[in-house]
Design a protein around this motif. Structure first.
Motif, PDB file in Angstrom:
ATOM      1  N   GLY A 192       0.625  -1.324  -0.037  1.00 59.21           N
ATOM      2  CA  GLY A 192       0.073  -0.043   0.102  1.00 59.21           C
ATOM      3  C   GLY A 192       0.794   1.326   0.003  1.00 59.21           C
ATOM      4  N   LEU A 193       2.065   1.301  -0.286  1.00 57.81           N
ATOM      5  CA  LEU A 193       2.898   2.543  -0.599  1.00 57.81           C
ATOM      6  C   LEU A 193       2.798   2.802  -2.082  1.00 57.81           C
ATOM      7  CD1 LEU A 193       5.955   0.827   1.111  1.00 57.81           C
ATOM      8  CD2 LEU A 193       4.295   2.163   2.046  1.00 57.81           C
ATOM      9  N   GLY A 194       3.305   4.191  -2.277  1.00 60.90           N
ATOM     10  CA  GLY A 194       2.946   4.876  -3.404  1.00 60.90           C
ATOM     11  C   GLY A 194       3.806   4.197  -4.505  1.00 60.90           C
ATOM     12  N   TYR A 195       3.533   5.033  -5.908  1.00 56.14           N
ATOM     13  CA  TYR A 195       4.531   4.635  -7.226  1.00 56.14           C
ATOM     14  C   TYR A 195       5.378   5.941  -7.437  1.00 56.14           C
ATOM     15  CZ  TYR A 195       5.531   3.886 -11.726  1.00 56.14           C
ATOM     16  OH  TYR A 195       6.130   3.774 -13.195  1.00 56.14           O
ATOM     17  N   PRO A 196       6.385   5.602  -7.954  1.00 59.18           N
ATOM     18  CA  PRO A 196       7.251   4.539  -8.012  1.00 59.18           C
ATOM     19  C   PRO A 196       7.552   3.935  -6.727  1.00 59.18           C
ATOM     20  CG  PRO A 196       8.544   6.375  -8.773  1.00 59.18           C
ATOM     21  CD  PRO A 196       7.185   6.876  -8.525  1.00 59.18           C
ATOM     22  N   GLY A 197       7.760   2.650  -6.489  1.00 59.88           N
ATOM     23  CA  GLY A 197       7.999   2.097  -5.322  1.00 59.88           C
ATOM     24  C   GLY A 197       9.261   2.066  -4.820  1.00 59.88           C
ATOM     25  N   GLY A 198      10.375   1.985  -5.610  1.00 60.11           N
ATOM     26  CA  GLY A 198      11.799   2.153  -5.020  1.00 60.11           C
ATOM     27  C   GLY A 198      11.865   2.939  -3.874  1.00 60.11           C
ATOM     28  N   PRO A 199      11.752   4.170  -4.051  1.00 59.93           N
ATOM     29  CA  PRO A 199      12.040   5.121  -3.191  1.00 59.93           C
ATOM     30  C   PRO A 199      11.225   5.174  -1.691  1.00 59.93           C
ATOM     31  CG  PRO A 199      11.899   6.342  -5.382  1.00 59.93           C
ATOM     32  CD  PRO A 199      11.294   5.079  -5.416  1.00 59.93           C
ATOM     33  N   GLN A 200       9.860   4.793  -1.912  1.00 64.64           N
ATOM     34  CA  GLN A 200       9.124   4.605  -0.860  1.00 64.64           C
ATOM     35  C   GLN A 200       9.596   3.308   0.015  1.00 64.64           C
ATOM     36  OE1 GLN A 200       6.328   6.291  -0.473  1.00 64.64           O
ATOM     37  NE2 GLN A 200       6.290   7.350  -2.666  1.00 64.64           N
ATOM     38  N   VAL A 201       9.841   2.213  -0.619  1.00 61.84           N
ATOM     39  CA  VAL A 201      10.408   1.049   0.074  1.00 61.84           C
ATOM     40  C   VAL A 201      11.621   1.346   0.703  1.00 61.84           C
ATOM     41  CG1 VAL A 201      11.280  -1.493  -0.070  1.00 61.84           C
ATOM     42  CG2 VAL A 201       9.244  -0.693  -1.610  1.00 61.84           C
ATOM     43  N   GLU A 202      12.583   2.188   0.143  1.00 60.62           N
ATOM     44  CA  GLU A 202      13.731   2.417   0.762  1.00 60.62           C
ATOM     45  C   GLU A 202      13.434   3.343   1.972  1.00 60.62           C
ATOM     46  OE1 GLU A 202      16.879   4.348  -1.815  1.00 60.62           O
ATOM     47  OE2 GLU A 202      18.288   4.700  -0.114  1.00 60.62           O
ATOM     48  N   LYS A 203      12.676   4.285   1.863  1.00 55.09           N
ATOM     49  CA  LYS A 203      12.305   4.921   3.119  1.00 55.09           C
ATOM     50  C   LYS A 203      11.797   4.326   4.087  1.00 55.09           C
ATOM     51  CE  LYS A 203       9.275   8.771   3.454  1.00 55.09           C
ATOM     52  NZ  LYS A 203       8.035   9.288   2.767  1.00 55.09           N
ATOM     53  N   GLU A 204      11.008   3.360   3.916  1.00 56.81           N
ATOM     54  CA  GLU A 204      10.377   2.663   5.078  1.00 56.81           C
ATOM     55  C   GLU A 204      11.426   1.635   5.753  1.00 56.81           C
ATOM     56  OE1 GLU A 204       7.186   2.418   6.493  1.00 56.81           O
ATOM     57  OE2 GLU A 204       6.774   3.972   5.242  1.00 56.81           O
ATOM     58  N   ALA A 205      12.452   0.935   4.863  1.00 55.97           N
ATOM     59  CA  ALA A 205      13.136   0.162   5.123  1.00 55.97           C
ATOM     60  C   ALA A 205      14.293   0.664   6.199  1.00 55.97           C
ATOM     61  CB  ALA A 205      14.085  -0.473   3.818  1.00 55.97           C
ATOM     62  N   ALA A 206      14.636   2.078   5.732  1.00 58.91           N
ATOM     63  CA  ALA A 206      15.395   2.713   6.740  1.00 58.91           C
ATOM     64  C   ALA A 206      15.015   2.748   8.400  1.00 58.91           C
ATOM     65  CB  ALA A 206      15.460   4.124   6.385  1.00 58.91           C
ATOM     66  N   LYS A 207      13.454   2.516   8.449  1.00 64.32           N
ATOM     67  CA  LYS A 207      12.745   2.547   9.738  1.00 64.32           C
ATOM     68  C   LYS A 207      12.728   1.104  10.321  1.00 64.32           C
ATOM     69  CE  LYS A 207       9.563   5.070   8.069  1.00 64.32           C
ATOM     70  NZ  LYS A 207       8.184   5.710   7.929  1.00 64.32           N
ATOM     71  N   GLY A 208      13.106  -0.007   9.602  1.00 64.52           N
ATOM     72  CA  GLY A 208      12.702  -1.400   9.786  1.00 64.52           C
ATOM     73  C   GLY A 208      13.831  -2.042  10.433  1.00 64.52           C
ATOM     74  N   ASN A 209      13.387  -3.442  10.825  1.00 64.01           N
ATOM     75  CA  ASN A 209      14.392  -4.390  11.183  1.00 64.01           C
ATOM     76  C   ASN A 209      14.291  -5.343  10.006  1.00 64.01           C
ATOM     77  OD1 ASN A 209      15.593  -6.785  12.143  1.00 64.01           O
ATOM     78  ND2 ASN A 209      14.078  -7.032  13.712  1.00 64.01           N
ATOM     79  N   ALA A 210      15.717  -5.444   9.453  1.00 59.13           N
ATOM     80  CA  ALA A 210      15.950  -6.303   7.976  1.00 59.13           C
ATOM     81  C   ALA A 210      16.040  -7.779   8.543  1.00 59.13           C
ATOM     82  CB  ALA A 210      17.195  -5.820   7.731  1.00 59.13           C
TER      83      ALA A 210
END
Ligand code: KG4
Ligand code: ZN
Length: 357
Positions: A177-195
């Motif tokens: 449910g993140l926006g398009y284009p997805g790459g930058p959004q996923v990168e932004k969310e990933a920075a806050k998450g547990n890999a």
């Protein structure tokens, strides 16, 4: 020489004027890019018919703006280049036809440039590097490891069996449910998450050939997400972080294999070069730096606006081809599919018939 370049193969309408000196140095005089992101956002991806119509509506204005900013008249140009494929055919027709019309009216040579070739040669515009070099091209439509040996001399060492990396980022964004284009959004969310929260696969690991596959990783991610849905903000961040880490590991392993294959076939490359929108991803850029360091070669990362689709790369590839006398006839066809190894190269010596009379 001065070349106008036009790019319309996907969802950017772009035009640029680039200068190439006889010594092979490049200078960008203008570089206008109009992205159609808003037009496609509701659909979570590029809709071909919408893209083609949008190109038609703005192409004349974008070309005029590129010429105006460069302060150049059509008569001053040495040639006109357009991306003739591969890409969405409706858009390709718009750009190539525009270039043909300008070249015909102004009596200038036409260069029908392969879009991937333009990505491959951009590092010579920005950094003037010598052949051969190893290119990692990762965008929404392509994921390839290439040996770039000369203008028109490209060997594909590896590619993806299914999704392109950018496409996998875009689909992951859509799933979550993140926006398009997805790459930058996923990168932004990933920075806050547990890999490390989700154990996701690293497909193709340890294979000798530098090929990629992302569908298994996508499926694994979807199953993890379904198992814990509905998702909290932390869940989304952790899923993004785990996904991105898996992609980073895949890129590291597959490119390491690519550099090995390159060295075995052609000797050490002069550089590792990245191109395509995915090269905007910071953790992926860091990994490329590690790989280049390991191999003891330079890493060339063109500025972001030249990694993603743009007109300057088309103009530059056109100039490189024009410098070798590689021009095209006006009946050259737009191509939806056009593998890089089918690009014409200058082979052997040119005959100097003018002097033999
Ligand atoms: O080269 P490009 O602008 O267009 C083509 O596909 O030719 O690449 C766009 C792709 C999209 O899939 C986008 O999600 C991806 O590059 N991308 C990224 C990032 N920025 C753009 N992927 C991962 N991380 C990013 N920061
Ligand atoms: Zn591209």
């Amino acid at each position: 020489m001065l070349v106008l370049g036009i790019e319309t193969t996907c969802d950017e309408t772009a035009a640029a004027v680039v200068e190439r000196t006889d010594e092979g140095a490049g200078r960008i005089l203008s570089n206008i890019v109009l992205s159609q992101n808003d037009e496609h956002a509701d659909f979570g991806g590029v809709v071909p018919e919408i893209a083609a119509r949008a190109h038609v509506e703005v192409i004349d204005r974008i070309v005029a703006q590129a010429m105006r900013e460069a302060d150049v008249r059509f008569a001053d140009l040495d040639g006109v280049a357009a991306a003739a494929g591969p890409g969405l055919i409706g858009g390709v027709i718009v750009g190539l036809t525009t270039a043909k019309a300008i070249a015909l009216v102004e009596n200038k040579p036409l260069m029908a440039v392969n879009h991937l070739e333009a990505h491959a040669l951009t590092a010579r515009l920005t950094d003037k590097i010598d052949f051969p070099y190893c290119l990692f091209l990762a965008s929404g439509g392509h994921t390839q490891v290439l040996a770039v040996r000369g203008v028109g001399d490209y060997v594909r060492l590896g590619t993806t069996m299914d999704d392109a990396i950018g496409e996998a980022f875009d689909k992951t964004a859509k799933l979550l449910g993140l926006g398009y284009p997805g790459g930058p959004q996923v990168e932004k969310e990933a920075a806050k998450g547990n890999a490390t929260r989700f154990a996701l696969p690293r497909p193709m690991q340890h294979r000798k050939e530098p090929d990629f596959s992302l569908s298994g990783l996508k499926t694994a991610l979807r199953l993890e997400a379904e198992a814990i849905a509905p998702l909290s903000d932390d869940d989304v961040a952790d899923l993004c972080a785990s996904f991105q880490q898996a992609v980073v590991d895949v890129v590291q392993d597959r490119l390491r294999a690519g550099l090995k294959v390159f060295a075995a076939r052609y000797g050490a490359p002069n550089a590792l070069v990245a191109a395509g929108g995915v090269a905007a991803n910071k953790p992926i850029r860091d990994t490329l730096q590690t790989l280049a360091g390991e191999a003891g070669i330079a890493l060339v990362l063109p500025p972001l606006q030249l990694c993603t689709d743009n007109g300057a790369m088309i103009a530059w590839a056109g100039a490189e081809r024009l410098a070798l006398g590689l021009t095209d006839k006006f009946d050259v066809a737009p191509k939806a599919r056009w593998p890089l190894d089918e690009v014409a190269a200058a082979r052997g010596r040119k005959l100097n018939t003018a002097a033999y009379k």
